[in-house]
Design a protein around this motif. Structure first.
Motif, PDB file in Angstrom:
ATOM      1  N   HIS A   2      15.113 -52.266 -26.184  1.00 37.30           N
ATOM      2  CA  HIS A   2      15.838 -53.506 -26.449  1.00 37.30           C
ATOM      3  C   HIS A   2      14.829 -54.599 -26.812  1.00 37.30           C
ATOM      4  O   HIS A   2      13.885 -54.854 -26.057  1.00 37.30           O
ATOM      5  CB  HIS A   2      16.630 -53.936 -25.215  1.00 37.30           C
ATOM      6  CG  HIS A   2      17.541 -52.884 -24.672  1.00 37.30           C
ATOM      7  ND1 HIS A   2      18.599 -52.370 -25.397  1.00 37.30           N
ATOM      8  CD2 HIS A   2      17.536 -52.235 -23.479  1.00 37.30           C
ATOM      9  CE1 HIS A   2      19.224 -51.466 -24.667  1.00 37.30           C
ATOM     10  NE2 HIS A   2      18.598 -51.353 -23.510  1.00 37.30           N
ATOM     11  N   ILE A  44      11.381 -43.809 -34.603  1.00 37.66           N
ATOM     12  CA  ILE A  44      12.182 -44.925 -34.102  1.00 37.66           C
ATOM     13  C   ILE A  44      13.251 -45.246 -35.136  1.00 37.66           C
ATOM     14  O   ILE A  44      12.990 -45.227 -36.338  1.00 37.66           O
ATOM     15  CB  ILE A  44      11.307 -46.156 -33.794  1.00 37.66           C
ATOM     16  CG1 ILE A  44      12.149 -47.260 -33.136  1.00 37.66           C
ATOM     17  CG2 ILE A  44      10.583 -46.655 -35.031  1.00 37.66           C
ATOM     18  CD1 ILE A  44      11.307 -48.411 -32.572  1.00 37.66           C
ATOM     19  N   ALA A  45      14.459 -45.529 -34.659  1.00 39.92           N
ATOM     20  CA  ALA A  45      15.571 -45.787 -35.570  1.00 39.92           C
ATOM     21  C   ALA A  45      16.525 -46.797 -34.943  1.00 39.92           C
ATOM     22  O   ALA A  45      16.658 -46.873 -33.713  1.00 39.92           O
ATOM     23  CB  ALA A  45      16.327 -44.493 -35.877  1.00 39.92           C
ATOM     24  N   PRO A  46      17.215 -47.599 -35.769  1.00 35.05           N
ATOM     25  CA  PRO A  46      18.209 -48.532 -35.223  1.00 35.05           C
ATOM     26  C   PRO A  46      19.276 -47.782 -34.430  1.00 35.05           C
ATOM     27  O   PRO A  46      19.738 -46.724 -34.849  1.00 35.05           O
ATOM     28  CB  PRO A  46      18.807 -49.172 -36.477  1.00 35.05           C
ATOM     29  CG  PRO A  46      17.787 -48.982 -37.551  1.00 35.05           C
ATOM     30  CD  PRO A  46      17.124 -47.674 -37.236  1.00 35.05           C
ATOM     31  N   ALA A  47      19.660 -48.350 -33.289  1.00 38.81           N
ATOM     32  CA  ALA A  47      20.671 -47.700 -32.447  1.00 38.81           C
ATOM     33  C   ALA A  47      21.947 -48.524 -32.380  1.00 38.81           C
ATOM     34  O   ALA A  47      23.037 -48.002 -32.629  1.00 38.81           O
ATOM     35  CB  ALA A  47      20.122 -47.467 -31.046  1.00 38.81           C
ATOM     36  N   ALA A  48      21.830 -49.816 -32.036  1.00 38.51           N
ATOM     37  CA  ALA A  48      23.033 -50.628 -31.855  1.00 38.51           C
ATOM     38  C   ALA A  48      22.657 -52.094 -31.733  1.00 38.51           C
ATOM     39  O   ALA A  48      21.508 -52.442 -31.439  1.00 38.51           O
ATOM     40  CB  ALA A  48      23.783 -50.184 -30.596  1.00 38.51           C
ATOM     41  N   THR A  68      18.775 -53.175 -30.602  1.00 39.10           N
ATOM     42  CA  THR A  68      18.355 -52.013 -29.826  1.00 39.10           C
ATOM     43  C   THR A  68      17.986 -50.868 -30.759  1.00 39.10           C
ATOM     44  O   THR A  68      18.723 -50.557 -31.701  1.00 39.10           O
ATOM     45  CB  THR A  68      19.473 -51.573 -28.868  1.00 39.10           C
ATOM     46  OG1 THR A  68      19.733 -52.636 -27.939  1.00 39.10           O
ATOM     47  CG2 THR A  68      19.089 -50.311 -28.101  1.00 39.10           C
ATOM     48  N   PHE A  69      16.832 -50.240 -30.461  1.00 43.55           N
ATOM     49  CA  PHE A  69      16.344 -49.107 -31.248  1.00 43.55           C
ATOM     50  C   PHE A  69      16.184 -47.893 -30.343  1.00 43.55           C
ATOM     51  O   PHE A  69      15.942 -48.030 -29.145  1.00 43.55           O
ATOM     52  CB  PHE A  69      15.005 -49.447 -31.903  1.00 43.55           C
ATOM     53  CG  PHE A  69      15.130 -50.349 -33.101  1.00 43.55           C
ATOM     54  CD1 PHE A  69      14.949 -49.855 -34.385  1.00 43.55           C
ATOM     55  CD2 PHE A  69      15.441 -51.689 -32.943  1.00 43.55           C
ATOM     56  CE1 PHE A  69      15.074 -50.686 -35.489  1.00 43.55           C
ATOM     57  CE2 PHE A  69      15.571 -52.534 -34.038  1.00 43.55           C
ATOM     58  CZ  PHE A  69      15.378 -52.022 -35.316  1.00 43.55           C
ATOM     59  N   ALA A  70      16.323 -46.723 -30.930  1.00 44.14           N
ATOM     60  CA  ALA A  70      16.198 -45.477 -30.180  1.00 44.14           C
ATOM     61  C   ALA A  70      14.910 -44.757 -30.571  1.00 44.14           C
ATOM     62  O   ALA A  70      14.553 -44.709 -31.758  1.00 44.14           O
ATOM     63  CB  ALA A  70      17.390 -44.567 -30.457  1.00 44.14           C
ATOM     64  N   THR A  72      13.438 -41.215 -30.901  1.00 52.36           N
ATOM     65  CA  THR A  72      14.027 -39.876 -31.061  1.00 52.36           C
ATOM     66  C   THR A  72      12.971 -38.877 -31.520  1.00 52.36           C
ATOM     67  O   THR A  72      11.855 -39.252 -31.867  1.00 52.36           O
ATOM     68  CB  THR A  72      15.155 -39.912 -32.106  1.00 52.36           C
ATOM     69  OG1 THR A  72      14.595 -40.244 -33.389  1.00 52.36           O
ATOM     70  CG2 THR A  72      16.211 -40.949 -31.737  1.00 52.36           C
ATOM     71  N   ARG A  79      14.036 -41.729 -43.732  1.00 57.76           N
ATOM     72  CA  ARG A  79      15.035 -42.707 -43.315  1.00 57.76           C
ATOM     73  C   ARG A  79      15.587 -43.427 -44.533  1.00 57.76           C
ATOM     74  O   ARG A  79      14.902 -43.574 -45.548  1.00 57.76           O
ATOM     75  CB  ARG A  79      14.410 -43.728 -42.358  1.00 57.76           C
ATOM     76  CG  ARG A  79      13.791 -43.102 -41.109  1.00 57.76           C
ATOM     77  CD  ARG A  79      14.826 -42.421 -40.247  1.00 57.76           C
ATOM     78  NE  ARG A  79      14.226 -41.778 -39.079  1.00 57.76           N
ATOM     79  CZ  ARG A  79      14.880 -40.989 -38.248  1.00 57.76           C
ATOM     80  NH1 ARG A  79      16.157 -40.744 -38.447  1.00 57.76           N
ATOM     81  NH2 ARG A  79      14.270 -40.438 -37.222  1.00 57.76           N
TER      82      ARG A  79
END
Length: 219
Positions: A2, A44-48, A68-70, A72, A79
């Motif tokens: 976050h 790392i990728a956008p999550a929400a 927030t990023f995830a 993975t 991407r």
């Protein structure tokens, strides 16, 4: 992960565009992760965009939740490209490239016209850099989600500034709070004249960042 931005860390320097500057900084941090994580088999990728998480974190009410990023596993897939690049050549500064503004697409440069983002449009502290620059690069966000517009621009600027042998300084950026810098407005006008949309899809405001290249010297 976050990302939150502390208003009091930025406000002494920036009276306007505080949220945009914090989003740029978050993008730079994402860019660092994009460099480091692949060596560990991660990405790392956008999550929400979930502002409710702010209530669970040790921050003040005035601070900004940015997204927030995830983290993975790195599946090796590219991407989606969320930023479009435009290059401007200054005079005869780039061998084999006529002075003007170019759109970068599919590994090639398509000339849009002779007009440029000029020195007078650049933020004052970097106008000297502009005068020595051979070329400049502008980035326009094409992210589909509004919360990512300035974050992806920050990541792009991070990667540009990390290119060996190059030196990029900021020329200006757009604002979602009504205070765009002149370089952004000028680019909007140039792209509009060329029939190229400057604004991200499904928004009414453009997210634009410009950087000017300067030659690096050895000390």
């Amino acid at each position: 992960m976050h990302f939150l931005g502390k208003k009091r860390a930025i406000e002494p320097v920036y009276k306007n565009n505080i949220s945009e500057v914090l989003e740029f900084e978050a993008g730079h941090m994402v860019g660092v992760f994009e460099e480091i994580l692949p060596a560990y088999g991660l990405a790392i990728a956008p999550a929400a965009f979930a502002p409710e998480v702010k209530a669970r974190l040790d921050v003040t009410d005035e601070d900004f939740y940015l997204g927030t990023f995830a983290i993975t596993e790195n599946d090796g897939r590219a991407r989606p490209d969320q930023v479009e690049l435009f290059v401007q050549a200054h005079g005869d500064g780039v061998a084999g490239l006529e002075s003007g503004l170019y759109r970068y697409r599919g590994g090639r440069l398509d000339r849009l016209g002779a007009e440029l983002v000029e020195k007078r449009h650049v933020i004052a502290i970097n106008q000297g850099v502009y005068g020595r620059a051979a070329f400049g690069i502008s980035a326009v966000s094409r992210a589909s989600e509004a919360w990512l517009h300035h974050i992806v621009l920050g990541s792009t600027l991070h990667h540009l500034q990390r290119v060996p042998g190059m030196g990029f300084m900021s020329s200006g950026y757009s604002s979602k709070t009504g205070h765009p810098l002149p370089a952004s407005g000028r680019l909007d006008d140039l792209l509009a004249a060329a029939g190229v949309p400057a604004a991200p899809p499904r928004t009414s405001s453009s997210a634009v960042a410009s950087a000017t290249n300067r030659p690096r010297t050895r000390g």
